[in-house]
Motif scaffolding. Structure first.
Motif, PDB file in Angstrom:
ATOM      1  N   PRO A 191       0.839  -1.199   0.000  1.00 48.93           N
ATOM      2  CA  PRO A 191       0.000   0.000   0.000  1.00 48.93           C
ATOM      3  C   PRO A 191       0.877   1.254   0.000  1.00 48.93           C
ATOM      4  CG  PRO A 191      -0.768  -1.583   1.628  1.00 48.93           C
ATOM      5  CD  PRO A 191       0.555  -2.085   1.140  1.00 48.93           C
ATOM      6  N   THR A 192       0.489   2.251  -0.807  1.00 43.82           N
ATOM      7  CA  THR A 192       1.314   3.453  -1.000  1.00 43.82           C
ATOM      8  C   THR A 192       2.747   3.001  -1.276  1.00 43.82           C
ATOM      9  OG1 THR A 192      -0.082   4.456   0.722  1.00 43.82           O
ATOM     10  CG2 THR A 192       1.709   5.799  -0.185  1.00 43.82           C
ATOM     11  N   ALA A 193       2.924   2.325  -2.391  1.00 46.60           N
ATOM     12  CA  ALA A 193       4.176   1.615  -2.699  1.00 46.60           C
ATOM     13  C   ALA A 193       5.388   2.535  -2.757  1.00 46.60           C
ATOM     14  CB  ALA A 193       4.028   0.866  -4.023  1.00 46.60           C
ATOM     15  N   GLU A 194       5.169   3.808  -3.071  1.00 47.29           N
ATOM     16  CA  GLU A 194       6.297   4.733  -3.131  1.00 47.29           C
ATOM     17  C   GLU A 194       7.078   4.765  -1.819  1.00 47.29           C
ATOM     18  OE1 GLU A 194       3.380   6.419  -6.231  1.00 47.29           O
ATOM     19  OE2 GLU A 194       3.258   5.443  -4.263  1.00 47.29           O
ATOM     20  N   GLY A 195       6.390   4.541  -0.702  1.00 51.07           N
ATOM     21  CA  GLY A 195       7.046   4.592   0.593  1.00 51.07           C
ATOM     22  C   GLY A 195       8.115   3.544   0.789  1.00 51.07           C
ATOM     23  N   ARG A 250      -3.082   6.974   6.503  1.00 52.83           N
ATOM     24  CA  ARG A 250      -3.665   5.713   6.025  1.00 52.83           C
ATOM     25  C   ARG A 250      -3.722   4.665   7.122  1.00 52.83           C
ATOM     26  NH1 ARG A 250       0.544   2.718   3.007  1.00 52.83           N
ATOM     27  NH2 ARG A 250       0.685   1.625   4.992  1.00 52.83           N
ATOM     28  N   GLU A 251      -2.715   4.630   7.959  1.00 52.52           N
ATOM     29  CA  GLU A 251      -2.622   3.577   8.974  1.00 52.52           C
ATOM     30  C   GLU A 251      -3.568   3.775  10.162  1.00 52.52           C
ATOM     31  OE1 GLU A 251       1.531   3.469   9.935  1.00 52.52           O
ATOM     32  OE2 GLU A 251       1.993   2.070   8.286  1.00 52.52           O
ATOM     33  N   ALA A 257      -6.396   2.551   2.907  1.00 54.85           N
ATOM     34  CA  ALA A 257      -5.554   2.432   1.707  1.00 54.85           C
ATOM     35  C   ALA A 257      -6.376   2.641   0.446  1.00 54.85           C
ATOM     36  CB  ALA A 257      -4.870   1.062   1.667  1.00 54.85           C
ATOM     37  N   VAL A 258      -7.657   2.302   0.500  1.00 49.84           N
ATOM     38  CA  VAL A 258      -8.570   2.532  -0.627  1.00 49.84           C
ATOM     39  C   VAL A 258      -9.418   3.777  -0.395  1.00 49.84           C
ATOM     40  CG1 VAL A 258     -10.519   1.589  -1.939  1.00 49.84           C
ATOM     41  CG2 VAL A 258      -8.652   0.087  -1.216  1.00 49.84           C
ATOM     42  N   ALA A 259      -9.970   3.910   0.813  1.00 50.16           N
ATOM     43  CA  ALA A 259     -10.910   5.001   1.086  1.00 50.16           C
ATOM     44  C   ALA A 259     -10.276   6.376   0.934  1.00 50.16           C
ATOM     45  CB  ALA A 259     -11.494   4.841   2.485  1.00 50.16           C
ATOM     46  N   LEU A 260      -9.029   6.536   1.358  1.00 48.79           N
ATOM     47  CA  LEU A 260      -8.361   7.827   1.210  1.00 48.79           C
ATOM     48  C   LEU A 260      -8.119   8.165  -0.253  1.00 48.79           C
ATOM     49  CD1 LEU A 260      -5.651   7.863   4.041  1.00 48.79           C
ATOM     50  CD2 LEU A 260      -7.735   9.235   3.932  1.00 48.79           C
ATOM     51  N   LEU A 279     -15.564  -1.325   3.887  1.00 48.45           N
ATOM     52  CA  LEU A 279     -14.754  -0.119   4.010  1.00 48.45           C
ATOM     53  C   LEU A 279     -15.637   1.058   4.427  1.00 48.45           C
ATOM     54  CD1 LEU A 279     -12.509  -0.407   0.813  1.00 48.45           C
ATOM     55  CD2 LEU A 279     -12.176  -1.419   3.074  1.00 48.45           C
ATOM     56  N   THR A 280     -15.020   2.079   4.990  1.00 48.12           N
ATOM     57  CA  THR A 280     -15.741   3.293   5.377  1.00 48.12           C
ATOM     58  C   THR A 280     -15.006   4.511   4.837  1.00 48.12           C
ATOM     59  OG1 THR A 280     -14.527   3.419   7.475  1.00 48.12           O
ATOM     60  CG2 THR A 280     -16.647   2.261   7.500  1.00 48.12           C
TER      61      THR A 280
END
Length: 301
Positions: A191-195, A250-251, A257-260, A279-280
């Motif tokens: 998730p957020t692979a750039e990190g 995100r955490e 990871a999807v909702a944002l 999800l919310t």
């Protein structure tokens, strides 16, 4: 062979809850025009888990039509083996160029069982397949080799973050001529692979998913250029000022990871609706933080 930044679009939902293919078309056009190297529809960011077969087919058909062959279109498949086979066939009929296979992550099976699962789904269509390991779906080196030797399997995507295991898989697969060797492709699917991309790149994994490309393609492309050209200063500034704060937000809530990402697409002006349960959507306070993070990324860029 895939190259460049990989676009994982969200799946827009209308106010009545149905898939909004008109908004999806807008979203896809923007991503293609921004310079995506490949489109992966109805995958994790696209809420594959929440789509019925007819909805899935509509999403894939829309992507194939809008992309028009300019870049490859991959579609998600997975879940129960019977459903994985069904979605693979549907994706092929809809004109997809390949599949991202997402095994069921809540079922803890041994590596041999995962190999059997991949064999079953791969056999359901003639499409090339990228296998995704994440959660409980973890391959050891012999199982990864066995899967990579399947003629239709062209790639392996990692979402576990276990770089020690992945480094051994990469070395073993690329040393084996039966897998295609250096032609076999590996992907960072965190998730957020750039990190984590600097670490993945160090073990030979150059391709990655970019959910950020959905809502801030300029920032995503700036980071991609920085990483691929060796501009460590810009890469570190973007990590510190944009990606790491985004990851921290995100955490805070499972499913962000999807909702944002979907919320950020709305903030940038395209109403793609909210996420489907379980999800919310983000709280107002988190939305305000997200807007600040996006602005900071633009300023750094």
């Amino acid at each position: 062979m895939l190259k460049g930044i990989l676009f994982f679009p969200v799946t827009p939902f209308a106010k009545d809850g149905s898939v909004d293919t008109a908004k999806l078309s807008e979203h896809l056009k923007a991503g293609i025009e921004a310079g995506a190297g490949g489109v992966f529809v109805a995958c994790g960011t696209g809420e594959f888990h929440a789509l019925g077969p007819e909805e899935f087919a509509s999403v894939v058909r829309t992507a194939v039509r809008v992309v028009g062959g300019r870049v490859p279109v991959f579609a998600g498949t997975g879940g129960a083996s019977a459903l994985g086979r069904q979605y693979a066939r549907v994706a092929e009929e809809a004109g997809a160029d390949g599949l991202l296979l997402m095994p069921p992550y809540l079922v803890a099976g041994p590596p041999a069982g995962l190999v059997a699962y991949v064999r079953e789904v791969v056999a359901a269509s003639s499409l090339p397949v990228i296998v995704y390991q994440r959660g409980t779906a973890r391959f050891d080196v012999p199982a990864a080799l066995e899967v990579a030797r399947l003629p239709q399997v062209m790639g392996f995507k990692d979402g576990t973050g276990d770089l020690d295991l992945l480094a051994r898989i990469v070395t073993a697969v690329r040393a084996d001529p039966a897998t295609g060797g250096e032609e076999f492709q590996f992907f960072n699917g965190m998730p957020t692979a750039e990190g984590t991309q600097l670490a993945y790149r160090a073990i030979g994994v150059e391709l990655y998913s970019s959910a950020v490309f959905c809502f801030a393609p300029e920032t995503a492309l700036a980071f991609h250029r920085a990483v691929t050209t060796g501009d460590d200063h810009l890469a570190q500034r973007l990590l510190a000022g944009f990606f790491h704060p985004l990851i921290a937000l995100r955490e805070r809530v499972p499913g962000y990871a999807v909702a944002l990402v979907k919320a950020a697409v709305r903030l940038r002006g395209l109403d793609v609706g909210g996420v489907r349960p379980p999800l919310t959507d983000p709280t107002p306070g988190h939305l305000a933080e997200l807007e600040e993070i996006i602005a900071k990324g633009a300023a750094i860029r």
